[in-house]
Design a protein around this motif. Sequence first.
Motif, PDB file in Angstrom:
ATOM      1  N   ASN A 171      30.428 -14.639   7.344  1.00 28.42           N
ATOM      2  CA  ASN A 171      30.126 -14.455   8.760  1.00 28.42           C
ATOM      3  C   ASN A 171      28.709 -13.930   8.937  1.00 28.42           C
ATOM      4  O   ASN A 171      28.247 -13.101   8.148  1.00 28.42           O
ATOM      5  N   PRO A 172      28.019 -14.371   9.985  1.00 27.76           N
ATOM      6  CA  PRO A 172      26.725 -13.753  10.282  1.00 27.76           C
ATOM      7  C   PRO A 172      26.944 -12.324  10.753  1.00 27.76           C
ATOM      8  O   PRO A 172      27.933 -12.034  11.444  1.00 27.76           O
ATOM      9  N   PRO A 173      26.084 -11.400  10.398  1.00 28.56           N
ATOM     10  CA  PRO A 173      26.244 -10.025  10.877  1.00 28.56           C
ATOM     11  C   PRO A 173      26.201  -9.978  12.404  1.00 28.56           C
ATOM     12  O   PRO A 173      25.431 -10.709  13.040  1.00 28.56           O
ATOM     13  N   GLU A 174      27.024  -9.133  12.966  1.00 29.32           N
ATOM     14  CA  GLU A 174      27.051  -9.014  14.424  1.00 29.32           C
ATOM     15  C   GLU A 174      25.697  -8.543  14.959  1.00 29.32           C
ATOM     16  O   GLU A 174      25.315  -8.889  16.087  1.00 29.32           O
ATOM     17  N   SER A 175      24.976  -7.811  14.148  1.00 26.77           N
ATOM     18  CA  SER A 175      23.652  -7.344  14.564  1.00 26.77           C
ATOM     19  C   SER A 175      22.663  -8.486  14.738  1.00 26.77           C
ATOM     20  O   SER A 175      21.624  -8.336  15.386  1.00 26.77           O
ATOM     21  N   GLU A 176      22.971  -9.655  14.142  1.00 21.39           N
ATOM     22  CA  GLU A 176      22.075 -10.797  14.216  1.00 21.39           C
ATOM     23  C   GLU A 176      22.446 -11.762  15.341  1.00 21.39           C
ATOM     24  O   GLU A 176      21.740 -12.747  15.562  1.00 21.39           O
ATOM     25  N   ARG A 177      23.540 -11.502  16.033  1.00 20.04           N
ATOM     26  CA  ARG A 177      24.013 -12.474  17.024  1.00 20.04           C
ATOM     27  C   ARG A 177      22.966 -12.769  18.097  1.00 20.04           C
ATOM     28  O   ARG A 177      22.696 -13.927  18.411  1.00 20.04           O
ATOM     29  N   GLU A 178      22.390 -11.720  18.667  1.00 17.30           N
ATOM     30  CA  GLU A 178      21.426 -11.921  19.756  1.00 17.30           C
ATOM     31  C   GLU A 178      20.236 -12.759  19.295  1.00 17.30           C
ATOM     32  O   GLU A 178      19.794 -13.674  20.000  1.00 17.30           O
ATOM     33  N   ARG A 179      19.741 -12.463  18.104  1.00 19.37           N
ATOM     34  CA  ARG A 179      18.591 -13.219  17.586  1.00 19.37           C
ATOM     35  C   ARG A 179      18.956 -14.679  17.347  1.00 19.37           C
ATOM     36  O   ARG A 179      18.198 -15.593  17.698  1.00 19.37           O
ATOM     37  N   LEU A 180      20.122 -14.904  16.751  1.00 22.01           N
ATOM     38  CA  LEU A 180      20.554 -16.273  16.462  1.00 22.01           C
ATOM     39  C   LEU A 180      20.754 -17.082  17.737  1.00 22.01           C
ATOM     40  O   LEU A 180      20.371 -18.257  17.820  1.00 22.01           O
ATOM     41  N   GLU A 181      21.369 -16.476  18.733  1.00 27.92           N
ATOM     42  CA  GLU A 181      21.666 -17.221  19.946  1.00 27.92           C
ATOM     43  C   GLU A 181      20.420 -17.442  20.793  1.00 27.92           C
ATOM     44  O   GLU A 181      20.379 -18.370  21.611  1.00 27.92           O
ATOM     45  N   ALA A 182      19.399 -16.633  20.592  1.00 27.13           N
ATOM     46  CA  ALA A 182      18.139 -16.833  21.307  1.00 27.13           C
ATOM     47  C   ALA A 182      17.250 -17.876  20.633  1.00 27.13           C
ATOM     48  O   ALA A 182      16.291 -18.367  21.249  1.00 27.13           O
ATOM     49  N   ASP A 183      17.565 -18.229  19.402  1.00 28.79           N
ATOM     50  CA  ASP A 183      16.764 -19.194  18.644  1.00 28.79           C
ATOM     51  C   ASP A 183      17.053 -20.600  19.164  1.00 28.79           C
ATOM     52  O   ASP A 183      18.123 -21.157  18.944  1.00 28.79           O
ATOM     53  N   ARG A 184      16.084 -21.203  19.842  1.00 31.42           N
ATOM     54  CA  ARG A 184      16.304 -22.489  20.501  1.00 31.42           C
ATOM     55  C   ARG A 184      16.422 -23.645  19.520  1.00 31.42           C
ATOM     56  O   ARG A 184      16.832 -24.752  19.900  1.00 31.42           O
ATOM     57  N   TYR A 185      16.086 -23.420  18.283  1.00 29.19           N
ATOM     58  CA  TYR A 185      16.266 -24.467  17.264  1.00 29.19           C
ATOM     59  C   TYR A 185      17.708 -24.964  17.251  1.00 29.19           C
ATOM     60  O   TYR A 185      17.967 -26.172  17.192  1.00 29.19           O
ATOM     61  N   TYR A 186      18.646 -24.039  17.317  1.00 25.12           N
ATOM     62  CA  TYR A 186      20.055 -24.413  17.249  1.00 25.12           C
ATOM     63  C   TYR A 186      20.477 -25.228  18.476  1.00 25.12           C
ATOM     64  O   TYR A 186      21.343 -26.098  18.376  1.00 25.12           O
TER      65      TYR A 186
END
Length: 391
Positions: free
Chosen positions: A77-92
């Motif tokens: 699982n991705p760390p919960e602390s990384e969720r905001e950064r991951l979801e803000a990354d427009r690449y995905y």
Amino acid sequence: MSTTDVTSDTAPREEARPWRDRKRYLWPLATLMPAMPFVGAGLSTATGWAAWWWIGPMILFVILPALDLIFGATDDNPPESERERLEADRYYRWVTYLFLPIQYASLVFCCWVWATWDLPWHADLGLALTMGVVSGVAINTAHELGHKREDVERWLSKIALASSAYGHFYVEHNRGHHVRVATPEDPASSRLGESFWAFLPRTVWGSLRSSWHLETRRRSKGRHSPLDHEILIAWAMTLVLFVALVAAFGLIVLPWLALQAVVGFTLLEVVNYLEHYGLKRGRRADGRYERTDPRHSWNADHTVSNLLLYQLQRHSDHHANPLRRYQTLRHFSESPQLPSGYGSMIVVALFPPVWRRIMDPKVVAHYDGDVTLANLHPRTRERYLARYARA
């Protein structure tokens, strides 16, 4: 310096490293799915083997299950602390956006082939089934986009649904299924003892009727333009699309367009069938259903199929947290687990005796042998109660 000093000195620096998504540059593999008609045409032309027109079913039901078997599952699982950064990354986000132009290029290409290539009927049929797989996977892309708050993603969701003529899914899934999931009232939640072939007409008609009711109720609140009808707009998009393709390529393409649409939404419904089979939310003291949590959806952590399906198979987290983007969906140990990925389980679902032999014991085990807690099919309820009471 002692070994102990080195370890204590370097550990903080290792922990400070930002978490990296090891699958970051593998997510675009999902765009291979809408390109299947082009791949099939190229391989058929190069080899002279007409079976390549059937590449869609080959990939979904043979190659994908084999790759899942080879590469297995992962529960990281991705760390919960990384969720905001991951979801803000427009690449995905652009990975999902890219699906749509390839999807529609494939649809136009298929119509051109049906209209102008002199193929045997079985090759045309294979191409229709391949395009049907594309439209079915496009519903999954629409599913990912349609849960988001951004207007552009919601409109892209509706566009992705147009080729399968299943635009009412946008209304029913978001406002109906997610509210009633894992209850007898949900047409998209299959019941213990219910075969896929009994489930299919119930869910198709039930979802259509429910979506119309939900949209009528929304429009009854406040003032709405006559054009502000999400279901009619979605159906109009399909009508315009199909009329344009018939105008461009002739009536010869219409039966194939209809067939690929049926295949597309049938794939959606067979996935619905296996995602919640037999699972039921309990009732609280006030009579209302308990909150949806990871116990109410079947999960599959198989690596390859999750890469190609935007982690749809981490369905437990999706239902517990519908706004999560695919790159942040998590594995939960309490989620019931399918024995294989969706490609394999779709095939199993088509054969009810095999399905029941594999899945019924898993449902009963999930409820610690108390079958009364499951979502029982009314037609088989007494038989199941008698069977598992004896057990």
